[in-house]
Scaffold this motif. Structure first.
Motif, mmCIF file in Angstrom:
data_model
loop_
_atom_site.group_PDB
_atom_site.id
_atom_site.type_symbol
_atom_site.label_atom_id
_atom_site.label_comp_id
_atom_site.label_asym_id
_atom_site.label_seq_id
_atom_site.Cartn_x
_atom_site.Cartn_y
_atom_site.Cartn_z
ATOM 1 N N ARG A 45 0.601 -1.074 -0.284
ATOM 2 C CA ARG A 45 -0.123 -0.053 -0.031
ATOM 3 C C ARG A 45 0.939 1.170 -0.117
ATOM 4 N NH1 ARG A 45 -5.574 0.286 1.497
ATOM 5 N NH2 ARG A 45 -5.408 2.653 2.570
ATOM 6 N N VAL A 46 1.141 2.443 -0.677
ATOM 7 C CA VAL A 46 1.209 3.719 -0.698
ATOM 8 C C VAL A 46 0.961 4.413 0.475
ATOM 9 C CG1 VAL A 46 0.951 3.726 -3.439
ATOM 10 C CG2 VAL A 46 -0.611 4.235 -1.236
ATOM 11 N N GLU A 52 12.389 4.085 5.348
ATOM 12 C CA GLU A 52 12.892 2.807 5.986
ATOM 13 C C GLU A 52 12.282 1.410 4.951
ATOM 14 O OE1 GLU A 52 13.481 2.172 10.637
ATOM 15 O OE2 GLU A 52 11.417 3.262 10.051
ATOM 16 N N ILE A 53 11.231 1.075 5.114
ATOM 17 C CA ILE A 53 10.706 0.153 4.413
ATOM 18 C C ILE A 53 11.904 0.272 3.021
ATOM 19 C CG2 ILE A 53 8.986 -0.415 3.233
ATOM 20 C CD1 ILE A 53 7.022 -0.003 5.479
ATOM 21 N N ALA A 54 11.353 0.721 1.920
ATOM 22 C CA ALA A 54 12.415 1.088 0.605
ATOM 23 C C ALA A 54 14.193 0.474 0.976
ATOM 24 C CB ALA A 54 11.980 2.031 -0.219
ATOM 25 N N GLN A 55 14.057 0.100 1.935
ATOM 26 C CA GLN A 55 15.421 0.607 2.007
ATOM 27 C C GLN A 55 15.895 -1.489 2.988
ATOM 28 O OE1 GLN A 55 18.586 2.410 1.352
ATOM 29 N NE2 GLN A 55 19.479 0.479 1.529
ATOM 30 N N LYS A 94 7.868 7.565 -6.312
ATOM 31 C CA LYS A 94 8.705 8.062 -5.629
ATOM 32 C C LYS A 94 10.360 7.557 -5.317
ATOM 33 C CE LYS A 94 7.292 13.481 -6.342
ATOM 34 N NZ LYS A 94 6.840 14.080 -6.289
ATOM 35 N N ILE A 95 10.246 7.052 -4.223
ATOM 36 C CA ILE A 95 10.634 6.907 -3.191
ATOM 37 C C ILE A 95 10.953 5.454 -3.888
ATOM 38 C CG2 ILE A 95 10.452 4.963 -0.275
ATOM 39 C CD1 ILE A 95 8.662 7.116 0.231
ATOM 40 N N ALA A 96 10.759 5.074 -4.647
ATOM 41 C CA ALA A 96 10.567 3.070 -5.178
ATOM 42 C C ALA A 96 12.181 3.741 -6.216
ATOM 43 C CB ALA A 96 9.557 2.589 -5.691
ATOM 44 N N ARG A 97 12.057 4.489 -7.055
ATOM 45 C CA ARG A 97 12.734 5.132 -7.822
ATOM 46 C C ARG A 97 14.159 5.654 -6.611
ATOM 47 N NH1 ARG A 97 10.555 9.789 -11.870
ATOM 48 N NH2 ARG A 97 9.756 7.811 -12.768
ATOM 49 N N LYS A 98 13.525 6.045 -5.751
ATOM 50 C CA LYS A 98 15.496 6.327 -5.162
ATOM 51 C C LYS A 98 15.713 5.571 -4.980
ATOM 52 C CE LYS A 98 15.569 8.608 -0.462
ATOM 53 N NZ LYS A 98 15.078 9.806 0.179
ATOM 54 N N ILE A 101 14.083 0.234 -7.322
ATOM 55 C CA ILE A 101 13.328 -0.405 -7.222
ATOM 56 C C ILE A 101 12.807 -0.344 -8.166
ATOM 57 C CG2 ILE A 101 11.568 -2.027 -6.081
ATOM 58 C CD1 ILE A 101 12.740 -0.942 -2.910
ATOM 59 N N ALA A 102 11.934 -1.063 -9.180
ATOM 60 C CA ALA A 102 11.957 -0.920 -9.812
ATOM 61 C C ALA A 102 9.522 -1.083 -9.402
ATOM 62 C CB ALA A 102 11.430 -1.782 -11.104
ATOM 63 N N TYR A 103 8.858 -0.957 -10.278
ATOM 64 C CA TYR A 103 7.517 -0.689 -9.259
ATOM 65 C C TYR A 103 6.499 -1.180 -10.430
ATOM 66 C CZ TYR A 103 8.139 4.101 -10.483
ATOM 67 O OH TYR A 103 8.039 5.267 -10.643
ATOM 68 N N GLY A 104 4.750 -1.150 -9.882
ATOM 69 C CA GLY A 104 3.941 -0.861 -10.789
ATOM 70 C C GLY A 104 3.360 -0.194 -10.492
ATOM 71 N N LEU A 105 2.765 0.170 -11.647
ATOM 72 C CA LEU A 105 2.030 1.585 -11.559
ATOM 73 C C LEU A 105 -0.126 0.633 -11.938
ATOM 74 C CD1 LEU A 105 3.619 4.002 -13.482
ATOM 75 C CD2 LEU A 105 3.394 4.416 -11.057
ATOM 76 N N ASN A 106 -1.071 0.125 -11.185
ATOM 77 C CA ASN A 106 -1.665 -0.757 -11.501
ATOM 78 C C ASN A 106 -3.175 0.815 -11.244
ATOM 79 O OD1 ASN A 106 -1.680 -3.148 -11.247
ATOM 80 N ND2 ASN A 106 -0.259 -2.544 -9.259
#
Length: 242
Positions: A45-46, A52-55, A94-98, A101-106
């Protein structure tokens, strides 16, 4: 599975995989303690996704996060009781890109409150935040029996019950119930043009084969306007690179 069969990539389909930071950190530590060097994807969930989670995800081998953003229109998000904001959608990207980490835009279009304007906003959100690890397109929502949208359809006399749903359900990329004020023919015309733009954009940015893009666009055309329900989604054909 890793030791016996050599499996090195895992898809975590638990929708609550990131609901607890404590559990995520324990997962990372367990991988390290057992000397497991794997790669994996998960869902998030966004509104709980932060640095912290992303790292932690990055350090534990996560290469892809699937975000259920659903809409770029705040009114639509509120009407579906998503309990998230458009800003949280874009912040998560933005956080995932930083953290690389690749991400899905659903994104779904055709929910309560959706309009021609909201479709344009959805299209722009994907184009602004797309990392092109997958071919992203826009689908209509499906009111599966048991969910809130299903009961909304029942209350509006758009569905009679579960038997009616399963008799009408043909393909996840088709509109089963029209919750908008847009006539069905125009709805599909607008959605077709939006997805055509996304397909061309993806193949241009990834230097893909233009002929393949045109073939894929034709499959959307045949689905929307000729009822060819054999279509299984754009990403079924895509060479995923994450």
């Amino acid at each position: 599975m890793n030791e016996k069969y050599g499996v090195s990539f895992f898809a975590m389909n638990d929708e609550l995989f990131l609901s607890s930071k404590k559990r995520l950190f324990e997962f990372k530590e367990s991988l390290e303690q057992n000397d497991l060097s794997i790669k994996y994807e998960c869902q998030a969930r966004v509104d709980i996704f932060d640095d912290e989670i992303a790292q932690c995800l990055k350090d534990s081998g996560c290469t892809f996060v699937n975000f259920g953003m659903e809409s770029a229109d705040q009114n639509v998000l509120d009407l579906m009781n998503k309990r998230t904001t458009v800003k949280q959608n874009t912040d998560a990207a933005k956080i995932a890109r930083k953290h690389n980490i690749a991400y899905g835009l659903n994104i779904l279009w055709g929910n309560l409150g959706d309009t021609e304007k909201s479709l344009k906003e959805d299209l722009q959100l994907i184009k602004d935040y797309n990392v092109y690890s997958q071919l992203r397109t826009i689908k209509p929502p499906t009111p599966y029996p048991g969910c809130d949208l299903y009961y909304e359809a029942i209350n509006r006399n758009l569905l009679k019950g579960p038997d009616d749903f399963f008799n009408k359900f043909k393909n996840i990329d088709l509109m089963l119930v029209n919750f908008t004020d847009i006539p069905e023919e125009k709805f599909y015309s607008l959605l077709f043009e939006a997805n055509k733009e996304l397909i061309y954009d993806h193949f241009e940015k990834t230097e893909g084969d233009k002929k393949e893009a045109e073939e894929m666009i034709q499959t959307y055309h045949d689905l929307y306007f000729k009822g060819d329900v054999s279509f299984r989604g754009a990403r079924h054909y895509d060479k995923i690179t994450y």
